[in-house]
Design an enzyme around this catalytic site. Structure first.
Site, PDB file in Angstrom:
ATOM      1  N   GLN A 130       5.524  12.445  82.270  1.00 47.24           N
ATOM      2  CA  GLN A 130       6.485  11.451  82.021  1.00 47.24           C
ATOM      3  C   GLN A 130       7.172  10.606  82.799  1.00 47.24           C
ATOM      4  OE1 GLN A 130       8.983  12.095  78.545  1.00 47.24           O
ATOM      5  NE2 GLN A 130       9.130   9.671  78.005  1.00 47.24           N
ATOM      6  N   ILE A 187       1.244  -1.996  83.677  1.00 43.43           N
ATOM      7  CA  ILE A 187       1.336  -2.968  84.936  1.00 43.43           C
ATOM      8  C   ILE A 187       0.519  -2.173  86.228  1.00 43.43           C
ATOM      9  CG2 ILE A 187       3.347  -1.933  86.128  1.00 43.43           C
ATOM     10  CD1 ILE A 187       4.435  -4.758  86.224  1.00 43.43           C
ATOM     11  N   HIS A 233       6.102   6.470  74.507  1.00 41.19           N
ATOM     12  CA  HIS A 233       5.249   5.528  74.308  1.00 41.19           C
ATOM     13  C   HIS A 233       4.060   5.980  74.351  1.00 41.19           C
ATOM     14  CE1 HIS A 233       6.126   6.627  78.524  1.00 41.19           C
ATOM     15  NE2 HIS A 233       4.929   6.528  78.810  1.00 41.19           N
ATOM     16  N   PHE A 234       2.812   5.365  73.805  1.00 40.67           N
ATOM     17  CA  PHE A 234       1.394   6.044  74.114  1.00 40.67           C
ATOM     18  C   PHE A 234       0.671   5.189  75.004  1.00 40.67           C
ATOM     19  CE2 PHE A 234       1.484   8.837  70.363  1.00 40.67           C
ATOM     20  CZ  PHE A 234       2.317   8.805  69.811  1.00 40.67           C
ATOM     21  N   HIS A 235      -0.375   5.851  75.473  1.00 42.40           N
ATOM     22  CA  HIS A 235      -1.258   5.319  76.339  1.00 42.40           C
ATOM     23  C   HIS A 235      -2.388   5.106  75.780  1.00 42.40           C
ATOM     24  CE1 HIS A 235       0.757   5.817  80.201  1.00 42.40           C
ATOM     25  NE2 HIS A 235       1.694   6.850  79.561  1.00 42.40           N
TER      26      HIS A 235
HETATM   27  P1  5GP Z   1       4.440   7.582  81.821  1.00 42.58           P
HETATM   28  O1  5GP Z   1       4.319   8.096  83.031  1.00 42.58           O
HETATM   29  O2  5GP Z   1       5.994   7.469  81.510  1.00 42.58           O
HETATM   30  O3  5GP Z   1       3.605   8.300  80.768  1.00 42.58           O
HETATM   31  O4  5GP Z   1       3.884   6.090  81.709  1.00 42.58           O
HETATM   32  C1  5GP Z   1       4.551   5.081  82.228  1.00 42.58           C
HETATM   33  C2  5GP Z   1       3.643   4.019  82.469  1.00 42.58           C
HETATM   34  O5  5GP Z   1       4.527   2.821  82.562  1.00 42.58           O
HETATM   35  C3  5GP Z   1       2.768   4.134  83.794  1.00 42.58           C
HETATM   36  O6  5GP Z   1       1.450   4.210  83.636  1.00 42.58           O
HETATM   37  C4  5GP Z   1       3.340   2.939  84.530  1.00 42.58           C
HETATM   38  O7  5GP Z   1       2.208   2.467  85.235  1.00 42.58           O
HETATM   39  C5  5GP Z   1       3.630   1.975  83.416  1.00 42.58           C
HETATM   40  N1  5GP Z   1       4.754   1.279  84.138  1.00 42.58           N
HETATM   41  C6  5GP Z   1       5.864   1.471  85.013  1.00 42.58           C
HETATM   42  N2  5GP Z   1       6.721   0.378  85.167  1.00 42.58           N
HETATM   43  C7  5GP Z   1       6.203  -0.545  84.255  1.00 42.58           C
HETATM   44  C8  5GP Z   1       6.692  -1.856  84.123  1.00 42.58           C
HETATM   45  O8  5GP Z   1       7.656  -2.284  84.547  1.00 42.58           O
HETATM   46  N3  5GP Z   1       6.022  -2.610  83.371  1.00 42.58           N
HETATM   47  C9  5GP Z   1       4.809  -2.005  82.661  1.00 42.58           C
HETATM   48  N4  5GP Z   1       4.242  -2.997  81.894  1.00 42.58           N
HETATM   49  N5  5GP Z   1       4.421  -0.609  82.874  1.00 42.58           N
HETATM   50  C10 5GP Z   1       5.142  -0.018  83.610  1.00 42.58           C
END
Ligand code: 5GP
Length: 140
Positions: free
Chosen positions: A95, A33, A101-103
């Site tokens: 994180q 998002i 999850h994977f980006h």
């Molecule tokens: P992390 O920081 O845990 O590796 O990645 C989490 C990712 O989730 C971030 O890139 C953030 O932009 C995304 N994200 C956070 N909240 C939401 C949401 O409600 N929906 C979606 N689709 N992505 C989200």
């Protein structure tokens, strides 16, 4: 400890919306998002696990299989110059959502990445980007 009410768990249960591009028995992929670049997709496991270390081997295999499949479609849909694939474990590693999850982050030579989880994308643009990836998956 796994929090069953984290954002991705709620998306997986259908309690929160997402721009889904792919789903199978073990994984789901949807648009980030707050994308760091156009076409940024997240691949999440259906198995409840906060970090990679908590995931079964079968879950890890399914996650990387889906990541590869969706990344190939992202490449076909956006023709980036490269694709970064990332996975963070723990707040100190960046994180922010405690569900593994994977980006998939397309990289464009002339553009700098937007911040990690910083700018909300226009929902209409996100939906158009998802459609491009879904179309590429259909053709794969
Ligand atoms: P992390 O920081 O845990 O590796 O990645 C989490 C990712 O989730 C971030 O890139 C953030 O932009 C995304 N994200 C956070 N909240 C939401 C949401 O409600 N929906 C979606 N689709 N992505 C989200």
């Amino acid at each position: 400890m796994y929090d069953p009410n984290n954002i991705f768990a709620r998306i997986l249960r259908g309690e929160l919306p997402c721009n889904k591009v792919y789903e199978d028995a073990d994984t789901m992929a949807f648009m980030d998002i707050m994308p760091q670049s156009d076409g940024h997709v997240l691949v999440v496991t259906k198995e409840p696990a906060a970090e990679l270390f908590d995931l079964s081997d079968a879950g890890a295999e399914a996650a990387i299989r889906t990541t590869k499949r969706v990344a190939r479609a992202v490449r076909a849909a956006f023709s980036p110059d490269g694709i970064s694939i990332g996975q963070f474990n723990g707040a100190a590693a960046g994180q922010t959502v405690p569900h593994v999850h994977f980006h998939i982050v397309p990289r464009y030579a002339e553009r700098t990445l937007r911040g990690h989880g910083s700018d909300m994308q226009d929902p209409e643009i996100l939906s158009q980007h998802a459609e491009r990836i879904v179309a590429a998956l259909r053709e794969a």
